[in-house]
Motif scaffolding. Structure first.
Motif, PDB file in Angstrom:
ATOM      1  N   LEU A 234      -5.746   4.422  -1.628  1.00 59.43           N
ATOM      2  CA  LEU A 234      -4.574   5.228  -1.344  1.00 59.43           C
ATOM      3  C   LEU A 234      -4.987   6.612  -0.861  1.00 59.43           C
ATOM      4  CD1 LEU A 234      -2.368   4.261  -4.432  1.00 59.43           C
ATOM      5  CD2 LEU A 234      -2.340   3.241  -2.141  1.00 59.43           C
ATOM      6  N   LYS A 235      -4.096   7.282  -0.147  1.00 61.84           N
ATOM      7  CA  LYS A 235      -4.366   8.608   0.397  1.00 61.84           C
ATOM      8  C   LYS A 235      -4.788   9.565  -0.706  1.00 61.84           C
ATOM      9  CE  LYS A 235      -2.131  12.162   3.245  1.00 61.84           C
ATOM     10  NZ  LYS A 235      -0.845  12.550   3.902  1.00 61.84           N
ATOM     11  N   ASN A 236      -5.818  10.345  -0.435  1.00 61.55           N
ATOM     12  CA  ASN A 236      -6.363  11.311  -1.395  1.00 61.55           C
ATOM     13  C   ASN A 236      -6.862  10.649  -2.676  1.00 61.55           C
ATOM     14  OD1 ASN A 236      -5.763  13.511   0.337  1.00 61.55           O
ATOM     15  ND2 ASN A 236      -3.658  13.557  -0.427  1.00 61.55           N
ATOM     16  N   LYS A 237      -7.076   9.324  -2.608  1.00 65.33           N
ATOM     17  CA  LYS A 237      -7.612   8.541  -3.714  1.00 65.33           C
ATOM     18  C   LYS A 237      -6.742   8.608  -4.974  1.00 65.33           C
ATOM     19  CE  LYS A 237     -12.386   8.751  -2.087  1.00 65.33           C
ATOM     20  NZ  LYS A 237     -13.812   9.016  -2.431  1.00 65.33           N
ATOM     21  N   VAL A 238      -5.436   8.774  -4.759  1.00 70.68           N
ATOM     22  CA  VAL A 238      -4.517   8.770  -5.901  1.00 70.68           C
ATOM     23  C   VAL A 238      -4.443   7.356  -6.473  1.00 70.68           C
ATOM     24  CG1 VAL A 238      -3.150  10.727  -5.101  1.00 70.68           C
ATOM     25  CG2 VAL A 238      -2.535   8.411  -4.355  1.00 70.68           C
ATOM     26  N   THR A 239      -3.981   7.255  -7.711  1.00 76.17           N
ATOM     27  CA  THR A 239      -3.864   5.964  -8.392  1.00 76.17           C
ATOM     28  C   THR A 239      -2.431   5.748  -8.850  1.00 76.17           C
ATOM     29  OG1 THR A 239      -6.149   6.114  -9.175  1.00 76.17           O
ATOM     30  CG2 THR A 239      -4.723   4.543 -10.292  1.00 76.17           C
ATOM     31  N   CYS A 240      -1.934   4.578  -8.592  1.00 73.24           N
ATOM     32  CA  CYS A 240      -0.557   4.226  -8.943  1.00 73.24           C
ATOM     33  C   CYS A 240      -0.490   3.700 -10.377  1.00 73.24           C
ATOM     34  CB  CYS A 240      -0.063   3.160  -7.963  1.00 73.24           C
ATOM     35  SG  CYS A 240       1.521   2.416  -8.366  1.00 73.24           S
ATOM     36  N   MET A 241       0.546   4.092 -11.119  1.00 72.51           N
ATOM     37  CA  MET A 241       0.805   3.485 -12.427  1.00 72.51           C
ATOM     38  C   MET A 241       1.321   2.077 -12.180  1.00 72.51           C
ATOM     39  SD  MET A 241       2.491   6.587 -14.666  1.00 72.51           S
ATOM     40  CE  MET A 241       3.786   6.941 -13.474  1.00 72.51           C
ATOM     41  N   LEU A 242       0.520   1.090 -12.549  1.00 75.26           N
ATOM     42  CA  LEU A 242       0.750  -0.289 -12.118  1.00 75.26           C
ATOM     43  C   LEU A 242       0.845  -1.240 -13.299  1.00 75.26           C
ATOM     44  CD1 LEU A 242       0.776  -2.399  -9.733  1.00 75.26           C
ATOM     45  CD2 LEU A 242      -1.722  -2.469  -9.989  1.00 75.26           C
ATOM     46  N   GLU A 243       1.852  -2.110 -13.245  1.00 77.56           N
ATOM     47  CA  GLU A 243       1.983  -3.221 -14.189  1.00 77.56           C
ATOM     48  C   GLU A 243       2.097  -4.503 -13.371  1.00 77.56           C
ATOM     49  OE1 GLU A 243       2.073  -3.334 -17.492  1.00 77.56           O
ATOM     50  OE2 GLU A 243       2.237  -1.213 -18.040  1.00 77.56           O
ATOM     51  N   VAL A 244       1.228  -5.471 -13.629  1.00 84.06           N
ATOM     52  CA  VAL A 244       1.297  -6.763 -12.947  1.00 84.06           C
ATOM     53  C   VAL A 244       1.764  -7.821 -13.940  1.00 84.06           C
ATOM     54  CG1 VAL A 244       0.031  -8.545 -11.682  1.00 84.06           C
ATOM     55  CG2 VAL A 244      -0.562  -6.120 -11.360  1.00 84.06           C
TER      56      VAL A 244
ATOM     57  N   HIS B 200       0.829  -1.205   0.000  1.00 85.90           N
ATOM     58  CA  HIS B 200       0.000   0.000   0.000  1.00 85.90           C
ATOM     59  C   HIS B 200       0.869   1.262   0.000  1.00 85.90           C
ATOM     60  CE1 HIS B 200      -3.383   2.654   1.459  1.00 85.90           C
ATOM     61  NE2 HIS B 200      -2.338   3.335   1.901  1.00 85.90           N
ATOM     62  N   TYR B 201       1.815   1.325   0.919  1.00 88.11           N
ATOM     63  CA  TYR B 201       2.620   2.537   1.050  1.00 88.11           C
ATOM     64  C   TYR B 201       3.561   2.732  -0.140  1.00 88.11           C
ATOM     65  CZ  TYR B 201       0.971   3.520   5.759  1.00 88.11           C
ATOM     66  OH  TYR B 201       0.185   3.841   6.836  1.00 88.11           O
ATOM     67  N   VAL B 202       4.054   1.654  -0.711  1.00 87.51           N
ATOM     68  CA  VAL B 202       4.892   1.777  -1.908  1.00 87.51           C
ATOM     69  C   VAL B 202       4.046   2.302  -3.068  1.00 87.51           C
ATOM     70  CG1 VAL B 202       6.210   0.484  -3.631  1.00 87.51           C
ATOM     71  CG2 VAL B 202       6.578   0.039  -1.204  1.00 87.51           C
ATOM     72  N   MET B 203       2.854   1.781  -3.221  1.00 83.20           N
ATOM     73  CA  MET B 203       1.955   2.268  -4.275  1.00 83.20           C
ATOM     74  C   MET B 203       1.627   3.742  -4.073  1.00 83.20           C
ATOM     75  SD  MET B 203      -0.709  -0.929  -4.813  1.00 83.20           S
ATOM     76  CE  MET B 203      -1.624  -0.067  -6.102  1.00 83.20           C
ATOM     77  N   GLU B 204       1.376   4.118  -2.842  1.00 86.85           N
ATOM     78  CA  GLU B 204       1.038   5.518  -2.548  1.00 86.85           C
ATOM     79  C   GLU B 204       2.194   6.448  -2.896  1.00 86.85           C
ATOM     80  OE1 GLU B 204      -1.715   6.352   0.835  1.00 86.85           O
ATOM     81  OE2 GLU B 204       0.089   7.315   1.654  1.00 86.85           O
ATOM     82  N   ALA B 205       3.413   6.045  -2.515  1.00 82.61           N
ATOM     83  CA  ALA B 205       4.587   6.861  -2.826  1.00 82.61           C
ATOM     84  C   ALA B 205       4.793   6.963  -4.335  1.00 82.61           C
ATOM     85  CB  ALA B 205       5.828   6.272  -2.155  1.00 82.61           C
ATOM     86  N   CYS B 206       4.604   5.850  -5.045  1.00 88.83           N
ATOM     87  CA  CYS B 206       4.754   5.862  -6.500  1.00 88.83           C
ATOM     88  C   CYS B 206       3.716   6.777  -7.146  1.00 88.83           C
ATOM     89  CB  CYS B 206       4.613   4.443  -7.049  1.00 88.83           C
ATOM     90  SG  CYS B 206       6.034   3.376  -6.746  1.00 88.83           S
ATOM     91  N   ALA B 207       2.487   6.710  -6.653  1.00 86.44           N
ATOM     92  CA  ALA B 207       1.425   7.550  -7.213  1.00 86.44           C
ATOM     93  C   ALA B 207       1.716   9.029  -7.003  1.00 86.44           C
ATOM     94  CB  ALA B 207       0.086   7.176  -6.580  1.00 86.44           C
ATOM     95  N   GLU B 208       2.164   9.371  -5.814  1.00 85.43           N
ATOM     96  CA  GLU B 208       2.425  10.769  -5.476  1.00 85.43           C
ATOM     97  C   GLU B 208       3.645  11.319  -6.211  1.00 85.43           C
ATOM     98  OE1 GLU B 208       0.604  10.530  -0.925  1.00 85.43           O
ATOM     99  OE2 GLU B 208       2.762  10.434  -1.260  1.00 85.43           O
TER     100      GLU B 208
END
Length: 414
Positions: free
Chosen positions: A236-246, A171-179
């Motif tokens: 994620l905080k402030n409903k940000v979205t992470c650029m994600l590849e799975v 969660h926190y890694v995704m949030e940091a990446c999004a921000e």
């Protein structure tokens, strides 16, 4: 039909480019023991091997070209190879990927730290790479820590329980990446508890690092699916979205029985412990030991405050538990190591222990940790009121049905 992950996952793929030779090999005795433990059970209609995300280098190498890479990893982050395996970080370096640093979750990069023990920043002695702790002063990568990073890889074996903190680190890694406008690549791995969903839904007021999202205790998702749900549900905080590849797992379905080749943390040494963990972890919020300080972690439970039974154990300080609960005291209880695997959350252990303890007022630890694990105050109240397991579970039905509907868009596997 059963087949060994070495024979079936490893032999059919050598994901390294032929021009690149891996320089580092693990101790052959250790490797043989690890690979021998890893088995996949499936039905006779499936004869293809499981291929984890980390092994699909052709799928993610193009995404890393000319990028500065950070890796969130631990001891489970390996690429399986013919006759051996190598750590993902070593594999990337051998493939000339510019790895700048490693981010370490709970238990550390090499997976040796106790549960809850602070993980410190440092240097990896093997590669010389800086290690940034995500389980110390900060749990979320800072702007400074990601300044020299273009893209992050997350490759950690999860066990499918809400309170297992690797998904909180995700969660926190995704949030940091999004921000910070960074891309995250998740290299997916099977969920060994992916065959069922059970438990109370976490209530928002009880959010903590051992429970961050409104999901049941056992969620049935792989970590790649979980990442998609975090994005899709705007958690994620402030409903940000992470650029994600799975990078998805090939030839996998969640009904397969998957025995992990490498233990995911110090106190989950085998498939039985991993299977019992969602049910026995509730004892972490009580005065009952779940076997830390023994060689049957999360396969036994007992306490000096329970009546004598035919089984007892004495927790001792060891590599996985420096200061175990009830250290050097005889704990009366039960050995579940030979029990059949569970396909549900079993509350009978918890209920029976509470009903038979000689000091009910001291059973639940006063720091509120049990409520954090349960994600609700109701479970403790129901047990104290003498509710049966069936009656308690009936109160979960509506929430579980809603969750199963909500998670459908994020599923990658049958």
């Amino acid at each position: 039909m059963r087949f060994n992950i070495f024979k079936n996952t490893v032999l059919l793929f050598v994901m390294v480019l032929n021009s690149c030779a891996y320089k580092t090999k693990n101790n052959i005795t250790e490797t043989t023991a690890i690979l021998a433990k890893a088995e996949i059970t499936t039905d006779n209609s499936i004869d293809k091997p499981i291929i984890v995300g980390a092994n699909q280098t052709k799928a993610y190498l193009p995404l890393l070209k000319d990028k500065r890479v950070g890796v969130v990893a631990n001891q489970t982050s390996v690429v399986f190879k013919k006759e051996t395996y190598t750590h993902l970080v070593d594999s990337l370096l051998d493939l000339n990927v510019t790895v700048k640093k490693v981010f370490a979750p709970e238990h550390g990069f090499r997976g040796q730290a106790d549960a809850g023990e602070v993980v410190k920043d440092g240097i990896d002695t093997k590669t010389g790479l800086p290690i940034v702790s995500l389980y110390g002063k900060n749990k979320k990568p800072s702007v400074a820590q990601l300044k020299d990073i273009d893209i992050i890889i997350f490759d950690i074996q999860d066990v499918g329980a809400r309170f297992y903190t690797y998904i909180s680190s995700l969660h926190y890694v995704m949030e940091a990446c999004a921000e910070q406008n960074k891309t995250l690549i998740v290299l997916d791995r099977p969920n060994p508890n992916g065959h069922y969903i059970d438990g109370p839904i976490l209530e928002k007021e009880h959010t903590s690092f051992v429970g961050m999202h409104p999901i049941p205790v056992v969620h049935g998702l792989t970590i790649g699916e979980y990442a998609q749900m975090i994005n899709g549900e705007h958690w994620l905080k402030n409903k940000v979205t992470c650029m994600l590849e799975v990078i998805t797992i090939k030839n996998y379905n969640r009904q397969m029985t998957y025995d992990l080749p490498i233990k995911p943390s110090p106190n989950l040494p085998n498939a039985q412990a991993i299977n019992l963990y969602p049910s026995l972890c509730f004892f972490e919020g009580t005065n009952v030991s779940a076997g830390r300080g023994t060689d049957l972690q999360f396969q036994v439970y007992g306490s000096p405050f329970l009546p004598q039974t035919s089984y007892s154990f004495t927790p001792k300080s060891n590599a996985g538990a420096k200061y175990p609960k009830h250290e050097n005291k005889i704990c009366h209880g039960y050995n579940l190591s030979g029990n059949k695997p569970l396909s549900k959350l079993n509350l009978s252990y918890l209920i029976n222990a509470y009903n038979s303890t000689n000091d009910k007022g001291a059973f639940f630890i006063k720091n509120g940790f049990f409520t954090k694990l349960a994600g609700t105050k109701k479970l403790q109240e129901q047990i104290e009121a003498g509710w049966s397991e069936d009656k308690i579970k009936a109160t979960w039905t509506s929430g579980l049905n809603d969750f199963m509907t909500k998670r459908k868009p994020y599923l990658l596997y049958n």
